[in-house]
Design a protein around this motif. Structure first.
Motif, PDB file in Angstrom:
ATOM      1  N   GLY A   6      -5.612  16.713 -34.138  1.00 52.72           N
ATOM      2  CA  GLY A   6      -5.083  15.384 -34.859  1.00 52.72           C
ATOM      3  C   GLY A   6      -5.410  14.943 -36.001  1.00 52.72           C
ATOM      4  N   LEU A   7      -6.189  15.943 -36.661  1.00 54.21           N
ATOM      5  CA  LEU A   7      -7.021  15.526 -37.946  1.00 54.21           C
ATOM      6  C   LEU A   7      -5.820  15.230 -39.001  1.00 54.21           C
ATOM      7  CD1 LEU A   7      -9.571  14.878 -39.348  1.00 54.21           C
ATOM      8  CD2 LEU A   7      -9.516  17.515 -40.122  1.00 54.21           C
ATOM      9  N   SER A   8      -4.951  16.077 -39.065  1.00 57.62           N
ATOM     10  CA  SER A   8      -3.790  15.575 -40.129  1.00 57.62           C
ATOM     11  C   SER A   8      -3.092  14.461 -39.642  1.00 57.62           C
ATOM     12  CB  SER A   8      -2.588  16.947 -40.051  1.00 57.62           C
ATOM     13  OG  SER A   8      -3.295  17.928 -40.534  1.00 57.62           O
ATOM     14  N   SER A   9      -2.951  13.976 -38.627  1.00 62.58           N
ATOM     15  CA  SER A   9      -2.312  12.778 -38.235  1.00 62.58           C
ATOM     16  C   SER A   9      -3.024  11.706 -38.569  1.00 62.58           C
ATOM     17  CB  SER A   9      -1.712  12.857 -36.765  1.00 62.58           C
ATOM     18  OG  SER A   9      -1.481  11.589 -36.010  1.00 62.58           O
ATOM     19  N   LEU A  10      -4.332  11.633 -38.213  1.00 63.04           N
ATOM     20  CA  LEU A  10      -5.303  10.949 -38.708  1.00 63.04           C
ATOM     21  C   LEU A  10      -5.394  10.435 -40.059  1.00 63.04           C
ATOM     22  CD1 LEU A  10      -7.432   8.618 -37.744  1.00 63.04           C
ATOM     23  CD2 LEU A  10      -9.208  10.509 -37.999  1.00 63.04           C
ATOM     24  N   ILE A  11      -5.385  11.313 -40.747  1.00 64.80           N
ATOM     25  CA  ILE A  11      -5.530  11.392 -42.448  1.00 64.80           C
ATOM     26  C   ILE A  11      -4.254  10.745 -42.915  1.00 64.80           C
ATOM     27  CG2 ILE A  11      -5.273  12.566 -44.411  1.00 64.80           C
ATOM     28  CD1 ILE A  11      -7.441  14.558 -43.405  1.00 64.80           C
ATOM     29  N   ALA A  12      -3.078  11.048 -42.393  1.00 67.35           N
ATOM     30  CA  ALA A  12      -1.913  10.438 -42.600  1.00 67.35           C
ATOM     31  C   ALA A  12      -1.704   8.833 -42.226  1.00 67.35           C
ATOM     32  CB  ALA A  12      -0.486  11.029 -41.926  1.00 67.35           C
ATOM     33  N   LYS A  13      -2.391   8.548 -41.156  1.00 67.45           N
ATOM     34  CA  LYS A  13      -2.251   7.204 -40.849  1.00 67.45           C
ATOM     35  C   LYS A  13      -3.276   6.307 -41.669  1.00 67.45           C
ATOM     36  CE  LYS A  13      -1.061   7.900 -35.822  1.00 67.45           C
ATOM     37  NZ  LYS A  13      -1.775   7.784 -34.484  1.00 67.45           N
TER      38      LYS A  13
END
Length: 91
Positions: A6-13
């Motif tokens: 979920g790192l990519s999702s966290l960075i996008a958020k």
């Protein structure tokens, strides 16, 4: 090796949050400048003495406006008047 899910999702958020914070700050400055302009309009003299040199066509309170500018990564609210006698009434 460990995997972070979920790192990519966290960075996008987080990136979206930055834009949301900037927009919220702009709105706050806009509302504050609008309120300051409204207060200045209420406090400005009304009647025949508020129209110095205008020939009766414009009042000081009607010439007060506001705007918001982005300056160096910050938002600046500006309340101003284009009436030539505004500075004298202020002081």
């Amino acid at each position: 090796m460990a995997e972070v899910r979920g790192l990519s999702s966290l960075i996008a958020k987080l990136n979206a949050t930055e834009a949301q914070i900037k927009e919220a700050a702009r709105i706050c400055v806009q509302r504050t400048a609008q309120k300051a302009a409204a207060d200045a309009q209420k406090l400005a003299p009304h009647g025949k003495f508020s129209q110095a040199g205008s020939g009766g066509n414009a009042s000081l309170s009607g010439s007060i406006s506001h705007k918001v500018e982005a300056q160096g990564g910050a938002f600046v609210g500006i309340v101003q008047s284009n009436a030539p006698h505004a500075a004298y009434v202020e002081f």
